[in-house]
Motif scaffolding. Structure first.
Motif, PDB file in Angstrom:
ATOM      1  N   UNK A   1       0.853  -1.189  -0.155  1.00 39.16           N
ATOM      2  CA  UNK A   1      -0.128   0.081  -0.136  1.00 39.16           C
ATOM      3  C   UNK A   1       0.797   1.344  -0.035  1.00 39.16           C
ATOM      4  N   UNK A   2       2.097   1.201   0.527  1.00 38.10           N
ATOM      5  CA  UNK A   2       2.860   2.333   0.759  1.00 38.10           C
ATOM      6  C   UNK A   2       3.421   3.131  -0.776  1.00 38.10           C
ATOM      7  N   UNK A   3       3.449   2.040  -1.657  1.00 37.47           N
ATOM      8  CA  UNK A   3       4.124   2.451  -3.015  1.00 37.47           C
ATOM      9  C   UNK A   3       2.940   2.259  -4.159  1.00 37.47           C
ATOM     10  N   UNK A   4       1.853   2.070  -3.922  1.00 33.93           N
ATOM     11  CA  UNK A   4       0.588   2.233  -4.855  1.00 33.93           C
ATOM     12  C   UNK A   4       0.800   3.251  -5.663  1.00 33.93           C
ATOM     13  N   UNK A   5       0.940   4.680  -4.931  1.00 28.26           N
ATOM     14  CA  UNK A   5       0.745   5.662  -5.799  1.00 28.26           C
ATOM     15  C   UNK A   5       1.961   5.828  -6.639  1.00 28.26           C
ATOM     16  N   UNK A   6       3.186   5.272  -6.174  1.00 37.14           N
ATOM     17  CA  UNK A   6       4.473   5.266  -7.061  1.00 37.14           C
ATOM     18  C   UNK A   6       4.297   4.455  -8.194  1.00 37.14           C
ATOM     19  N   UNK A   7       3.545   3.293  -8.002  1.00 42.57           N
ATOM     20  CA  UNK A   7       3.358   2.434  -9.345  1.00 42.57           C
ATOM     21  C   UNK A   7       2.665   3.030 -10.140  1.00 42.57           C
ATOM     22  N   UNK A   8       1.416   3.878  -9.889  1.00 36.34           N
ATOM     23  CA  UNK A   8       0.813   4.422 -10.819  1.00 36.34           C
ATOM     24  C   UNK A   8       1.418   5.655 -11.442  1.00 36.34           C
ATOM     25  N   UNK A   9       2.250   6.236 -10.853  1.00 34.18           N
ATOM     26  CA  UNK A   9       2.973   7.092 -11.411  1.00 34.18           C
ATOM     27  C   UNK A   9       4.276   6.850 -12.430  1.00 34.18           C
ATOM     28  N   UNK A  10       4.812   5.694 -12.028  1.00 38.79           N
ATOM     29  CA  UNK A  10       6.067   5.180 -12.901  1.00 38.79           C
ATOM     30  C   UNK A  10       5.944   4.057 -13.465  1.00 38.79           C
ATOM     31  N   UNK A  11       4.714   3.409 -13.644  1.00 36.20           N
ATOM     32  CA  UNK A  11       4.280   1.958 -14.158  1.00 36.20           C
ATOM     33  C   UNK A  11       4.055   2.429 -15.735  1.00 36.20           C
ATOM     34  N   UNK A  12       4.122   1.439 -16.552  1.00 38.15           N
ATOM     35  CA  UNK A  12       3.714   1.647 -17.957  1.00 38.15           C
ATOM     36  C   UNK A  12       2.271   1.586 -17.967  1.00 38.15           C
ATOM     37  N   UNK A  13       1.722   2.334 -18.946  1.00 40.85           N
ATOM     38  CA  UNK A  13       0.276   2.486 -18.828  1.00 40.85           C
ATOM     39  C   UNK A  13      -0.252   1.094 -19.469  1.00 40.85           C
TER      40      UNK A  13
ATOM     41  N   UNK B   1     -12.163  -8.448  -3.048  1.00 42.30           N
ATOM     42  CA  UNK B   1     -11.930  -9.164  -1.704  1.00 42.30           C
ATOM     43  C   UNK B   1     -10.655  -9.311  -1.410  1.00 42.30           C
ATOM     44  N   UNK B   2      -9.774  -9.641  -2.249  1.00 38.44           N
ATOM     45  CA  UNK B   2      -8.502 -10.073  -1.908  1.00 38.44           C
ATOM     46  C   UNK B   2      -7.556  -8.976  -1.606  1.00 38.44           C
ATOM     47  N   UNK B   3      -7.203  -8.546  -0.665  1.00 36.05           N
ATOM     48  CA  UNK B   3      -6.421  -7.583  -0.149  1.00 36.05           C
ATOM     49  C   UNK B   3      -6.533  -6.162  -0.949  1.00 36.05           C
ATOM     50  N   UNK B   4      -7.526  -5.710  -0.903  1.00 34.87           N
ATOM     51  CA  UNK B   4      -8.238  -4.355  -1.420  1.00 34.87           C
ATOM     52  C   UNK B   4      -7.112  -3.252  -0.925  1.00 34.87           C
ATOM     53  N   UNK B   5      -6.641  -2.511  -2.021  1.00 38.27           N
ATOM     54  CA  UNK B   5      -6.056  -1.184  -1.891  1.00 38.27           C
ATOM     55  C   UNK B   5      -4.503  -1.518  -1.989  1.00 38.27           C
ATOM     56  N   UNK B   6      -3.868  -2.919  -1.946  1.00 38.47           N
ATOM     57  CA  UNK B   6      -2.585  -3.168  -2.200  1.00 38.47           C
ATOM     58  C   UNK B   6      -2.528  -3.115  -3.904  1.00 38.47           C
ATOM     59  N   UNK B   7      -0.979  -2.946  -4.018  1.00 38.78           N
ATOM     60  CA  UNK B   7      -0.565  -3.077  -5.235  1.00 38.78           C
ATOM     61  C   UNK B   7      -1.295  -1.709  -6.210  1.00 38.78           C
ATOM     62  N   UNK B   8      -2.436  -2.210  -6.589  1.00 40.45           N
ATOM     63  CA  UNK B   8      -2.887  -1.253  -7.547  1.00 40.45           C
ATOM     64  C   UNK B   8      -3.709   0.010  -6.584  1.00 40.45           C
ATOM     65  N   UNK B   9      -3.682  -0.021  -5.641  1.00 42.48           N
ATOM     66  CA  UNK B   9      -4.345   1.043  -4.746  1.00 42.48           C
ATOM     67  C   UNK B   9      -6.118   1.044  -4.702  1.00 42.48           C
TER      68      UNK B   9
END
Length: 474
Positions: free
Chosen positions: A436-448, A466-474
């Motif tokens: 969750x701490x880097x999901x915004x960074x993934x959105x910023x730097x990840x390939x669209x 239901x599976x780990x909502x908010x993690x990875x993709x925010x």
């Protein structure tokens, strides 16, 4: 995706009946599962569920899908990016794999073993050793990290240079998918070209696509001859040249090559009892390397000869070769104590980045000046797995100050590190995951296109979210 709901009393009551007294924890008993090592963001959950079988885990997931209850997987709790915590949103349940802790099978003939997700990494290593084999994944938290979390984050560690990351060390998985069905794919095969690689998809997904309950892991012969060397070097650029020099001499027998800064060694020496630096005075830059080969390989002598040539050419300025298993363990104890020393000092900001090897020295030259434009008195402790380009680039307060005094600058400092890593063709997450701490960074730097594909996969496999909502993709 369907809106998530808080678990009603009847939902938890039914799970108490399913799991028994050992299988559900609430209130104060749940507290240890709702914090991370750095106490950055406490989690929230209505209860902690502890299945003892894959069938119990499947029933939990099925009921969560039916009731639209969020499910947060929890393994050893050693993750550093908040993937095992849900600090906000509708309260859900934590599912701990700690009771799924059996080594089901060790097969030396297949160089494979099947272990459940709650097995502690050190215990998996010991099971392999008892069978005369090596499970090479090694990380500082191996005494508490569990296989499920290691696979969930695709952990790396010390030996990636030779053996690869967790995904490379896993032949198959057993997992509960978001609808409660069980994927049973634990074959001991190196070749199984039968469609989509669901194993590879689940590993590194941080529990957002399913709950890993067991894995078939690759084993290797135990090296009969092992040698470690602690070597002072003039600079990170010299360390990289030394890496290529040593690899040219010993080839794939080089299993680890770690870059250490004098600042980090100093933190460990000051704050972690029993640590010592193999050379004096403590060098500004040093590397810790290890080689291993079969009986009669002569790899130790080859390494020693390569290092002698490195001293002649100025790539190395001081050093020590391990003379016993204990001395080799002492070298590694110093390396593995650096994160503990960091925690005792208290970092302003910590970064897990990777870079092309050719860009490491340039990054190290450019970053301090850019960061000191924001906070002129920072101390720097870059260290990590130089052999595979992974740096833990950590920033610390000046002597006499504490990290809280830099709180307003932390975001800008991290942006500088991540912008620079990205500009050099690197990654903002090398081995710790996104959480969750880097999901915004993934959105910023990840390939669209990659992000769009990830969202489509998530929606297809977990339509209720239901599976780990908010993690990875925010």
């Amino acid at each position: 995706m369907t809106d998530l709901r808080a678990p009603p009393p009847a939902f938890l009551s039914g799970l108490r009946d399913l799991l028994g007294p050992a299988g559900l924890r609430e209130g104060g008993d749940a507290a240890p599962y709702l914090r991370d090592l750095r106490d950055i963001a406490p989690g929230r959950a209505a209860a902690v569920l502890r299945p003892g079988t894959v069938e119990e885990a499947a029933e939990i997931v099925r009921r969560c899908a039916e009731a639209r209850v969020a499910l947060i997987p929890h393994a050893g709790g050693t993750g550093l990016v908040g993937g095992q915590l849900r600090p906000d949103g509708v309260e859900g349940v934590v599912v701990s794999v700690e009771r799924l802790n059996r080594v089901r099978e060790v097969s030396p003939d297949d160089d494979a073993m099947i272990v459940e997700a709650g097995v502690i990494l050190a215990d998996a290593q010991a099971a392999a050793e008892a069978a005369g084999r090596l499970f090479p994944l090694s990380i500082a938290s191996e005494g508490s990290a569990r296989i499920g979390g290691i696979l969930g984050t695709n952990a790396g560690g010390l030996n990636v240079l030779r053996y690869g990351m967790a995904r490379d060390l896993c032949l198959g998985v057993e997992a509960v998918l978001p609808d409660g069905s069980i994927l049973r794919s634990l074959k001991r095969l190196r070749k199984d070209n039968t469609g989509y690689d669901l194993r590879g998809l689940l590993i590194g997904s941080e529990g957002t696509l399913g709950l890993v309950t067991a894995a078939c892991l690759r084993l290797f012969p135990r090296p009969a001859e092992v040698q470690a060397a602690f070597v002072a070097v003039p600079s990170p650029d010299a360390a990289l040249a030394l890496l290529h020099h040593v690899r040219a001499a010993v080839g794939e027998q080089l299993s680890a090559f770690e870059l250490l800064s004098g600042v980090g060694i100093g933190f460990a020496l000051e704050h972690v009892a029993g640590t010592r630096c193999p050379v004096s005075p403590t060098p500004e830059w040093s590397v810790l390397m290890e080689v291993g080969g079969g009986e009669g390989s002569g790899v130790a002598a080859t390494l020693e000869a390569a290092l002698a040539r490195a001293f002649e050419t100025g790539l190395a300025t001081d050093g020590a070769l391990s003379q016993s298993d204990q001395q080799r363990a002492d070298f590694w104890r110093l390396r593995e104590s650096i994160p503990e020393g960091n925690r005792k000092v208290g970092s302003v900001a910590s970064h897990d980045i990777s870079l092309p090897l050719s860009a490491v020295a340039r990054f190290m030259e450019e970053a301090p000046a850019k960061l000191r434009e924001i906070a002129p008195d920072l101390r720097f402790n870059p260290f990590g797995h130089l052999g595979d380009g992974n740096l833990h680039y950590n920033l610390f307060p000046a002597v006499g100050r504490n990290r809280d005094e830099y709180a307003r600058q932390k975001g800008a400092l991290t942006r500088v590190v991540h912008d620079l890593a990205d500009a050099h063709g690197g990654s903002i997450s090398a081995e710790h995951g996104i959480g969750r701490f880097k999901s915004a960074d993934l959105a910023r730097y990840g390939d669209p296109a990659k992000l769009a594909a990830m969202r489509a996969i998530k929606a297809a496999l977990d339509p209720h979210g239901i599976m780990n909502p908010g993690a990875v993709l925010g």
